[in-house]
Write an enzyme that holds these catalytic residues in place. Structure first.
Site, PDB file in Angstrom:
ATOM      1  CG  ASP A 108      -0.251  -0.132   2.535  1.00 17.23           C
ATOM      2  OD1 ASP A 108       0.973  -0.358   2.539  1.00 17.23           O
ATOM      3  OD2 ASP A 108      -0.927  -0.009   3.566  1.00 17.23           O
ATOM      4  CE  LYS A 159       0.154   0.610  12.960  1.00 17.48           C
ATOM      5  NZ  LYS A 159       0.174  -0.699  12.351  1.00 17.48           N
ATOM      6  CG  ASP A 218       0.386   3.391   4.802  1.00 18.15           C
ATOM      7  OD1 ASP A 218      -0.647   3.175   4.139  1.00 18.15           O
ATOM      8  OD2 ASP A 218       0.702   2.694   5.780  1.00 18.15           O
TER       9      ASP A 218
HETATM   10  N1  GDD Z   1      -0.954 -11.292   2.451  1.00 14.30           N
HETATM   11  C1  GDD Z   1      -1.291 -10.575   3.532  1.00 14.30           C
HETATM   12  N2  GDD Z   1      -1.914 -11.211   4.584  1.00 14.30           N
HETATM   13  N3  GDD Z   1      -1.013  -9.264   3.564  1.00 14.30           N
HETATM   14  C2  GDD Z   1      -1.370  -8.567   4.666  1.00 14.30           C
HETATM   15  C3  GDD Z   1      -2.023  -9.149   5.775  1.00 14.30           C
HETATM   16  C4  GDD Z   1      -2.306 -10.558   5.717  1.00 14.30           C
HETATM   17  O1  GDD Z   1      -2.866 -11.157   6.638  1.00 14.30           O
HETATM   18  N4  GDD Z   1      -2.243  -8.169   6.698  1.00 14.30           N
HETATM   19  C5  GDD Z   1      -1.744  -7.031   6.182  1.00 14.30           C
HETATM   20  N5  GDD Z   1      -1.232  -7.254   4.945  1.00 14.30           N
HETATM   21  C6  GDD Z   1      -0.586  -6.286   4.043  1.00 14.30           C
HETATM   22  C7  GDD Z   1      -1.458  -5.069   3.781  1.00 14.30           C
HETATM   23  O2  GDD Z   1      -2.232  -5.272   2.606  1.00 14.30           O
HETATM   24  C8  GDD Z   1      -0.419  -3.980   3.577  1.00 14.30           C
HETATM   25  O3  GDD Z   1       0.020  -3.941   2.241  1.00 14.30           O
HETATM   26  C9  GDD Z   1       0.758  -4.430   4.435  1.00 14.30           C
HETATM   27  O4  GDD Z   1       0.555  -5.820   4.701  1.00 14.30           O
HETATM   28  C10 GDD Z   1       0.859  -3.663   5.760  1.00 14.30           C
HETATM   29  O5  GDD Z   1      -0.376  -3.772   6.449  1.00 14.30           O
HETATM   30  P1  GDD Z   1      -1.171  -2.467   6.950  1.00 14.30           P
HETATM   31  O6  GDD Z   1      -2.416  -2.956   7.576  1.00 14.30           O
HETATM   32  O7  GDD Z   1      -1.260  -1.452   5.877  1.00 14.30           O
HETATM   33  O8  GDD Z   1      -0.213  -1.988   8.124  1.00 14.30           O
HETATM   34  P2  GDD Z   1       0.082  -0.506   8.631  1.00 14.30           P
HETATM   35  O9  GDD Z   1       0.082   0.463   7.537  1.00 14.30           O
HETATM   36  O10 GDD Z   1      -0.780  -0.241   9.809  1.00 14.30           O
HETATM   37  O11 GDD Z   1       1.598  -0.691   9.185  1.00 14.30           O
HETATM   38  C11 GDD Z   1       2.600  -1.270   8.368  1.00 14.30           C
HETATM   39  O12 GDD Z   1       3.098  -0.338   7.416  1.00 14.30           O
HETATM   40  C12 GDD Z   1       3.761   0.823   7.983  1.00 14.30           C
HETATM   41  C13 GDD Z   1       4.250   1.673   6.831  1.00 14.30           C
HETATM   42  O13 GDD Z   1       3.192   2.085   6.073  1.00 14.30           O
HETATM   43  C14 GDD Z   1       3.747  -1.758   9.268  1.00 14.30           C
HETATM   44  O14 GDD Z   1       4.618  -2.518   8.457  1.00 14.30           O
HETATM   45  C15 GDD Z   1       4.476  -0.586   9.918  1.00 14.30           C
HETATM   46  O15 GDD Z   1       5.602  -1.057  10.642  1.00 14.30           O
HETATM   47  C16 GDD Z   1       4.941   0.395   8.855  1.00 14.30           C
HETATM   48  O16 GDD Z   1       5.575   1.529   9.443  1.00 14.30           O
HETATM   49 MG    MG Z   2      -0.467   0.470   5.553  1.00 13.03          MG
END
Ligand code: GDD
Ligand code: MG
Length: 358
Positions: A108, A159, A218
């Site tokens: 994303d 987080k 993001d």
């Molecule tokens: N295949 C798969 N299966 N992908 C997953 C799953 C799952 O169960 N859960 C989440 N994802 C994918 C999401 O589609 C996204 O692309 C990515 O993993 C990160 O998940 P998010 O839900 O967007 O997490 P976030 O934005 O709260 O936090 C993450 O991204 C941040 C940066 O944008 C973490 O990696 C943080 O540490 C990071 O700073």
């Molecule tokens: Mg994200």
């Protein structure tokens, strides 16, 4: 080199648009998020992509096929249950074993990261894992690192509660992992790379950070998604700011357009509309006279009435917006929903797909 993209999330914060599609299929300028990401990997020499998917996989397969249009080979690694952010990497091990090392991307992120740089640094550090980092003012909604002046990551905290973050360098969602990391991810259950794997690797291996300094967004929230749309429109230099009869869209009527914007095929715009800046209009959209749209994404087949004002909003495919409706500040409308003329839409409203909103 092979890259894994994690695209299994539900895109909760982008509902109702993500009720009917994974967020990676939302439009961004003249492309979609996933095509943008794969396109950038292809430009930088990645030929094999593993898509770790769970949510609405068929929609993604329909758009991407086996990757031929993008010049890559796509392997789909399907999850029956969401496996988190590390579980899918272990599940895809058949594609990854024997590669030495591989790249992992959160699915994303819009960025202009140079993957070769993180790879080069990873090799010269002989790291077990390298994490791309980005400097932000408020790190609390991200993964945050405690890092030495030599770039070794001592701790990874996902987080952290406000005021407790060890730095303002956050995980930018791009990693280089040695194949050996696969052995540290349990098979067959949900595993978080942020909460389990990275903390473990910080203790047992060498985890290094590489700071990215360019574009990084993001796209998980409506505001950041619209920001990414704006960046991509600006970068692709689309649109034109001159007032002129735009025959191709509006059959000779006068429309004022402000760059950047993009207008899909067969879209019709009524007299005296103002479109842009920062607008993506899908295909076959119809817009009534005297409507103003800026900082917005309108998906295919939507029907927008006369005298409508749309700002900071996303309108779903085939949605109908009645005359004189005003939608702004992230009031969002799902696919095929109808907002009737005269409806009072409360601040922050999320109108569900197929809903009749009066
Ligand atoms: N295949 C798969 N299966 N992908 C997953 C799953 C799952 O169960 N859960 C989440 N994802 C994918 C999401 O589609 C996204 O692309 C990515 O993993 C990160 O998940 P998010 O839900 O967007 O997490 P976030 O934005 O709260 O936090 C993450 O991204 C941040 C940066 O944008 C973490 O990696 C943080 O540490 C990071 O700073
Ligand atoms: Mg994200």
């Amino acid at each position: 080199m092979i890259a894994v993209i994690l695209v299994g999330g539900f895109g909760t914060r982008l509902r109702p648009l993500t009720c009917t599609r994974p967020k990676q299929l939302l439009p961004l300028g003249n492309t979609t998020l996933i095509e943008y990401m794969i396109g950038r990997l292809a430009e930088q020499g990645f030929r094999e992509i593993v898509l770790a998917i769970g949510y609405q996989p068929d929609a993604l397969k329909e758009v991407l096929g086996e990757g031929e249009k993008l010049g890559v080979t796509i392997h789909y690694s399907l999850e029956d249950e969401p496996l988190g952010t590390a579980g899918p990497i272990r599940q895809a091990e058949n594609y990854l074993r024997g590669s030495g090392r591989f790249l992992v991307l959160n699915g994303d992120i819009v960025s202009d990261m140079n993957y070769q740089q993180i790879l080069d640094q990873h090799r010269s550090n002989q790291a077990t894992a390298s994490i791309a980092l980005y400097r932000v003012c408020d790190p609390s909604r991200y993964g945050v690192v405690d890092i030495t002046s030599e770039g070794q990551i001592l701790a990874f905290i996902e987080k952290p509660s406000a005021g407790t973050a060890p730095s303002n360098l956050i995980n930018a969602g791009c990693y280089v992992l040695e194949e050996s990391v696969l052995d540290h991810i349990p098979l067959g259950r949900k595993v978080s790379i942020e909460r389990e794997t990275f903390p473990l690797l910080c203790e047992k291996g060498r985890v290094h950070g590489w700071e990215h300094k360019g574009l990084w967004i993001d796209t998980g929230t409506p505001a950041s998604y619209l920001e990414a749309n704006r960046e991509i429109l600006a970068a692709s230099q689309v649109g034109s700011s001159i007032t002129r009869p735009m025959k191709e869209y509006s059959e000779g009527k006068y429309v004022q357009c402000y760059r950047p914007y993009i207008i899909g095929r067969h879209t019709k715009i009524g007299d005296y509309c103002e479109i842009g800046p920062n607008v993506t209009l899908g295909r076959n959209v119809s817009i009534g006279a005297n409507t103003r749209i800026r900082d917005a994404v309108i998906l295919n087949d939507a029907e927008i009435g006369e005298g409508v004002v749309l700002k900071d909003t996303i309108i779903g495919q085939g949605a109908i917006i009645g005359n004189k409706i005003r939608l702004e500040k992230f009031q969002l409308v799902g696919d095929r929903a109808t907002v009737y003329p005269g409806a009072i839409v409360p601040p922050g409203a999320r109108i569900n797909p197929d809903e009749d909103f009066r």
